[in-house]
Write an enzyme that holds these catalytic residues in place. Structure first.
Site, PDB file in Angstrom:
ATOM      1  N   SER A 165       0.848  -1.187   0.000  1.00 61.46           N
ATOM      2  CA  SER A 165       0.000   0.000   0.000  1.00 61.46           C
ATOM      3  C   SER A 165       0.891   1.247   0.000  1.00 61.46           C
ATOM      4  O   SER A 165       1.740   1.387  -0.881  1.00 61.46           O
ATOM      5  CB  SER A 165      -0.963  -0.033   1.183  1.00 61.46           C
ATOM      6  OG  SER A 165      -1.998   0.914   1.032  1.00 61.46           O
ATOM      7  N   GLU A 262      -1.669  -2.792  -7.973  1.00 59.66           N
ATOM      8  CA  GLU A 262      -2.892  -3.108  -7.218  1.00 59.66           C
ATOM      9  C   GLU A 262      -3.444  -1.802  -6.680  1.00 59.66           C
ATOM     10  O   GLU A 262      -2.752  -0.785  -6.661  1.00 59.66           O
ATOM     11  CB  GLU A 262      -2.596  -4.079  -6.074  1.00 59.66           C
ATOM     12  CG  GLU A 262      -1.617  -3.583  -5.027  1.00 59.66           C
ATOM     13  CD  GLU A 262      -2.231  -2.692  -3.957  1.00 59.66           C
ATOM     14  OE1 GLU A 262      -3.462  -2.803  -3.707  1.00 59.66           O
ATOM     15  OE2 GLU A 262      -1.509  -1.882  -3.364  1.00 59.66           O
ATOM     16  N   HIS A 331      -4.896  -5.453  -1.447  1.00 57.43           N
ATOM     17  CA  HIS A 331      -5.563  -5.326  -0.146  1.00 57.43           C
ATOM     18  C   HIS A 331      -6.497  -6.511   0.076  1.00 57.43           C
ATOM     19  O   HIS A 331      -7.723  -6.385   0.140  1.00 57.43           O
ATOM     20  CB  HIS A 331      -6.324  -4.002  -0.086  1.00 57.43           C
ATOM     21  CG  HIS A 331      -5.439  -2.804  -0.029  1.00 57.43           C
ATOM     22  ND1 HIS A 331      -4.644  -2.408  -1.093  1.00 57.43           N
ATOM     23  CD2 HIS A 331      -5.202  -1.908   0.968  1.00 57.43           C
ATOM     24  CE1 HIS A 331      -3.970  -1.312  -0.747  1.00 57.43           C
ATOM     25  NE2 HIS A 331      -4.293  -0.988   0.494  1.00 57.43           N
TER      26      HIS A 331
END
Length: 361
Positions: A165, A262, A331
């Protein structure tokens, strides 16, 4: 005349960097210290485009039972109870934990002041009693501390650094500027599933050159965009974070790289916008392979919107490089551990990532 002009532009460029380096007193007030600014600029110049560092990428040492993992909070805040949770996870692996000095600091939505969060990163790399570093969580904030990291020191104390992230910023910047392998994988507050732990043990403890492949489940379904195989160094992370770094000196080269992406909580049109940015910056035209993992809760605003796979096909199909969608990256609970900077071969038909070398020594 040309020499003077080049020197002027160079000086202006460094001055611009200087204005972007936030420095704080112990009381947290912003200040401008000539000594500290000069030091930061010296670090910036010494690692600019990797000129003063060897282009040889360094692999960190593998984990062993009894090793110590440093815990840092370089981005957002977290609940203190998670420290005990991750300590138990590490104990189960035969590892010990060392908590960063500023890990429980608070500065709005950030886990402390920029200078203090950066100091914890630098200190953990410099600490010879620490063999690996794990971020507590993502959120936002890592981009803010990139000018404050000591990249030569980090290179001289290469060790495992893992997260995902917002930690994408640290992984890419340290890979690019310190030239060490970094690891896109769980943060401390992730769910430590058997799937993830198996890859952690095989890649980080056993130094295996594994083949990463999805689980045999509906969540693990792979959708090929362009068939074929490709080889290259693995690079990538969170799309929102990566796109925000475009134009900075903290990204690696892109030629013949395998790019993985992502994201989470993004409307499809925003994914389109960010991929367009990567394309217009010339990044997508240089890579040799493409993987899109999971885009969790990425939904269109209305029924007239394109789907995510349509957006991916629009951008990636014309490149004529092996590509697929649906890798277990992002995630989600079951996630791959991906060594950024390692040589891999991807198979877009099977949806696999084969490490062509061990990622640790």
């Amino acid at each position: 005349m040309n020499i003077k002009r080049r020197q002027f532009l160079k000086t202006c460029g460094l001055a611009t960097v200087a204005t972007q380096i936030p420095l704080f007193t112990a009381q947290g007030e912003q200040r401008s210290s000539l000594q500290d600014t000069t030091r930061s600029l010296r670090l910036w110049r010494s690692t600019s485009n990797g000129r003063s560092l060897s282009n040889t990428i360094i692999k960190p040492q593998r984990l062993q039972v009894g090793d110590t993992v440093g815990l840092i909070a370089p981005a957002g805040t977290f609940e203190p109870r998670y420290i005990e949770v991750v300590q138990q996870h590490l104990t189960n692996l035969g590892l010990k934990a060392k908590v960063g000095r500023h890990i429980l600091d608070r500065y709005g939505y950030l886990a402390g002041r920029d200078a203090d969060r950066a100091q914890d990163v630098n200190d953990m790399f410099a600490d010879d009693s620490v063999q690996a570093i794990l971020a507590m969580r993502g959120g936002w904030g890592c981009n803010r501390i990139l000018p404050l990291l000591n990249y030569p020191l980090i290179r001289s104390h290469a060790k495992i650094l893992m997260g995902y992230s917002d930690i994408t910023s640290l992984l890419l910047a340290i890979n690019a500027r310190s030239r060490i392998l970094t690891f896109h994988g769980p943060v401390a507050t992730s769910t430590w599933t058997p799937f993830m732990l198996e890859y952690l043990k095989r890649i980080l403890f056993n130094a295996e050159a594994v083949t990463l492949e999805n689980t045999d489940s509906p969540e693990g379904k792979v959708q090929t965009i362009t068939p074929g195989k490709a080889q290259g160094q693995l690079v990538g992370g969170n799309l929102s974070v990566l796109s925000a770094m475009v134009g900075s000196p903290y990204l690696p080269g892109w030629q013949n790289r395998i790019l993985f992406l992502e994201d989470v909580n993004e409307d499809v049109y925003r994914v389109d916008r960010m991929l367009t940015q990567l394309k217009n910056a010339g990044i997508l035209y240089r890579i040799s392979g493409f993987i899109f993992g999971q885009c969790t809760d990425c939904k269109p605003t209305n029924d007239k919107s394109q789907t995510l796979i349509e957006v991916l096909q629009d951008h990636i199909t014309p490149l004529k490089i092996p590509a697929w969608y649906g890798a277990m990256i992002g995630h989600i609970q079951d996630k791959f551990i991906l060594p950024i900077g390692a040589n891999v071969e991807i198979d877009a038909d099977a949806g696999t990532i084969e490490l062509l070398e061990a990622a640790v020594n």
